[in-house]
Design a protein around this motif. Structure first.
Motif, mmCIF file in Angstrom:
data_model
loop_
_atom_site.group_PDB
_atom_site.id
_atom_site.type_symbol
_atom_site.label_atom_id
_atom_site.label_comp_id
_atom_site.label_asym_id
_atom_site.label_seq_id
_atom_site.Cartn_x
_atom_site.Cartn_y
_atom_site.Cartn_z
ATOM 1 N N MET A 1 4.818 10.597 8.091
ATOM 2 C CA MET A 1 5.427 10.269 6.741
ATOM 3 C C MET A 1 4.193 9.818 5.939
ATOM 4 N N LYS A 2 4.593 9.702 4.680
ATOM 5 C CA LYS A 2 3.514 9.081 3.772
ATOM 6 C C LYS A 2 4.443 7.919 3.024
ATOM 7 N N ILE A 3 3.849 7.050 3.203
ATOM 8 C CA ILE A 3 4.542 5.771 2.754
ATOM 9 C C ILE A 3 3.775 4.809 1.732
ATOM 10 N N ALA A 4 4.205 4.584 0.689
ATOM 11 C CA ALA A 4 3.508 3.641 -0.431
ATOM 12 C C ALA A 4 3.823 2.297 -0.291
ATOM 13 N N ILE A 5 3.254 1.321 -0.489
ATOM 14 C CA ILE A 5 3.615 -0.169 -0.167
ATOM 15 C C ILE A 5 2.901 -1.105 -1.340
ATOM 16 N N THR A 6 3.739 -1.687 -2.141
ATOM 17 C CA THR A 6 3.284 -2.597 -2.990
ATOM 18 C C THR A 6 3.296 -3.955 -2.247
ATOM 19 N N GLY A 7 2.206 -4.799 -2.800
ATOM 20 C CA GLY A 7 2.396 -6.116 -1.823
ATOM 21 C C GLY A 7 1.779 -5.812 -0.336
ATOM 22 N N GLY A 8 0.915 -4.628 -0.262
ATOM 23 C CA GLY A 8 0.580 -4.288 1.205
ATOM 24 C C GLY A 8 -0.377 -5.274 1.682
ATOM 25 N N THR A 9 -1.190 -6.052 0.951
ATOM 26 C CA THR A 9 -2.038 -6.897 1.583
ATOM 27 C C THR A 9 -1.526 -8.229 1.881
ATOM 28 N N ASN A 22 -0.920 2.848 12.872
ATOM 29 C CA ASN A 22 -1.116 3.035 14.334
ATOM 30 C C ASN A 22 0.112 3.897 15.198
ATOM 31 N N ASN A 23 0.991 4.454 14.072
ATOM 32 C CA ASN A 23 1.905 5.529 14.398
ATOM 33 C C ASN A 23 1.514 6.691 13.881
ATOM 34 N N GLY A 24 0.410 6.692 13.081
ATOM 35 C CA GLY A 24 -0.272 7.927 12.589
ATOM 36 C C GLY A 24 0.339 8.598 11.309
ATOM 37 N N HIS A 25 1.106 7.570 10.584
ATOM 38 C CA HIS A 25 1.430 7.864 9.019
ATOM 39 C C HIS A 25 0.213 7.578 8.161
ATOM 40 N N ASP A 26 0.498 8.267 7.084
ATOM 41 C CA ASP A 26 -0.401 7.807 6.016
ATOM 42 C C ASP A 26 0.062 6.842 5.197
ATOM 43 N N VAL A 27 -0.593 5.757 4.738
ATOM 44 C CA VAL A 27 -0.067 4.476 4.080
ATOM 45 C C VAL A 27 -1.010 4.603 2.627
ATOM 46 N N ILE A 61 4.915 11.404 -1.628
ATOM 47 C CA ILE A 61 5.266 10.280 -0.724
ATOM 48 C C ILE A 61 6.797 10.573 -0.310
ATOM 49 N N ASP A 62 6.903 9.905 1.058
ATOM 50 C CA ASP A 62 8.288 9.816 1.517
ATOM 51 C C ASP A 62 9.192 8.643 1.533
ATOM 52 N N VAL A 63 8.420 7.609 1.229
ATOM 53 C CA VAL A 63 8.961 6.269 1.177
ATOM 54 C C VAL A 63 8.090 5.335 0.364
ATOM 55 N N MET A 64 9.154 4.623 -0.477
ATOM 56 C CA MET A 64 8.264 3.372 -1.272
ATOM 57 C C MET A 64 8.908 2.072 -0.685
ATOM 58 N N LYS A 105 10.814 13.170 -5.344
ATOM 59 C CA LYS A 105 11.167 11.699 -5.289
ATOM 60 C C LYS A 105 11.099 11.347 -3.849
ATOM 61 N N PRO A 106 10.724 9.884 -3.444
ATOM 62 C CA PRO A 106 10.801 9.689 -2.169
ATOM 63 C C PRO A 106 12.173 9.606 -1.709
#
Length: 298
Positions: A1-9, A22-27, A61-64, A105-106
């Motif tokens: 999956m391609k996952i976008a994260i706001t507040g990721g830090t 760790n599970n091989g997804h794109d972040v 992206i698949d997920v936001m 769209k995600p």
């Protein structure tokens, strides 16, 4: 999956990022600064600046996951309260804008939220079906936040509001709660009868992933363990695990004097149950607070 994260830090964002990497997804981590990554499946995407065009980097992206917002753990001056609300509204509006520009769209938006929406109570139990809403600052903030995020549903994107309880981990609120016990000064906070609805960081990451995978789950989800405890029991459990006394009470008036309006985070609470997760057969790794705390403090 391609996952976008706001507040990721942040606290939660770092754990989610590590889990997916760790599970091989794109972040893709949305950030105000212009950063580059040395990891092939981690990319930083600039946003919330005049020159930024995040949508161009997020097509496909698949997920936001939207976790962005100023911390609530600083003293609540009027300026701080304004910043807490505005940071969440601004970030969520930008999330809507980004998604609206994507050709594909995600499948889902996971929007952070909080159990503070229900208000505080020492005798009521709240589930996702509860219609009561608080009137304090936290409740009003969450209402505005969720209302803004709900607009993404207009884009035919499944939208989930994960209402966080107190998150237990090596970072976040717990280290501050441990400090008095480490100094042999731990004890009852206020009446000790206020409820603590909590969740381990491991289970929070696990349930967010579960919600992403289960397209039947929509709307509010209480991100809390199934066994909330009262503050006095919570403190005694910390004392037992650390082999420290639970003896020095902190009276309400003193905490209100020190913390001001922010004292509601300690002196008030709500008993919140994860009914929707249980209906969808989610299994908690740490359903009891002593197990969760022992895992963190071992």
């Amino acid at each position: 999956m391609k996952i976008a994260i706001t507040g990721g830090t942040g606290f939660v964002g770092k754990h989610l990022t590590n889990h997916y990497l760790n599970n091989g997804h794109d972040v893709y981590i949305l950030t105000r600064s212009d950063k580059t990554s040395s990891q092939k499946n981690l990319q930083y995407v600039q946003w919330l600046s005049n020159e930024a065009n995040p949508a161009s980097s997020l097509e496909g992206i698949d997920v936001m996951i939207n976790l962005a917002g100023k911390s609530i753990n600083d003293r609540w001056t009027e300026d701080a309260k304004k910043a807490i609300v505005e940071s969440r509204v601004k970030a969520t509006r930008e999330v809507y804008s980004i998604i609206s520009k994507l050709e594909k769209k995600p499948s889902v938006l996971i929007n952070a939220s909080a159990i503070g929406i229900y208000g505080t109570s020492r005798d009521k139990t709240f589930t996702e079906d509860s219609t009561e809403r608080g009137t304090d600052f936290l409740a009003e903030t969450v209402k505005v936040w969720e209302k803004e995020a709900s607009k993404v549903e207009e884009l035919n994107v499944r939208t989930v509001f994960t209402r966080f309880g107190i998150i237990l981990g090596a970072e976040g609120a717990l280290p501050k709660m441990l400090l008095p016990y480490k100094l042999f000064a731990g004890g009852k906070l206020g009446s000790g009868e206020q409820w603590v609805s909590w969740i381990s960081i491991e289970d929070l990451v696990k349930l967010i992933d579960y919600v992403i995978q289960n397209d039947k789950i929509t709307g509010p989800v209480n991100a809390t363990a199934p066994n909330p405890v009262k503050m006095n029991e919570f403190g005694k459990t910390i004392g037992n695990i650390l082999n420290r006394p639970h003896w020095l009470p902190a009276p309400e008036f003193a905490l209100k004097t020190i913390l001001g309006e922010m004292s509601i985070l300690i002196l008030e609470g709500q008993k919140v149950l994860p009914e929707k997760l249980e209906k969808h057969h989610f299994t908690f790794t740490y359903p009891y607070v002593d197990e969760a705390l022992r895992n963190i403090l071992k």
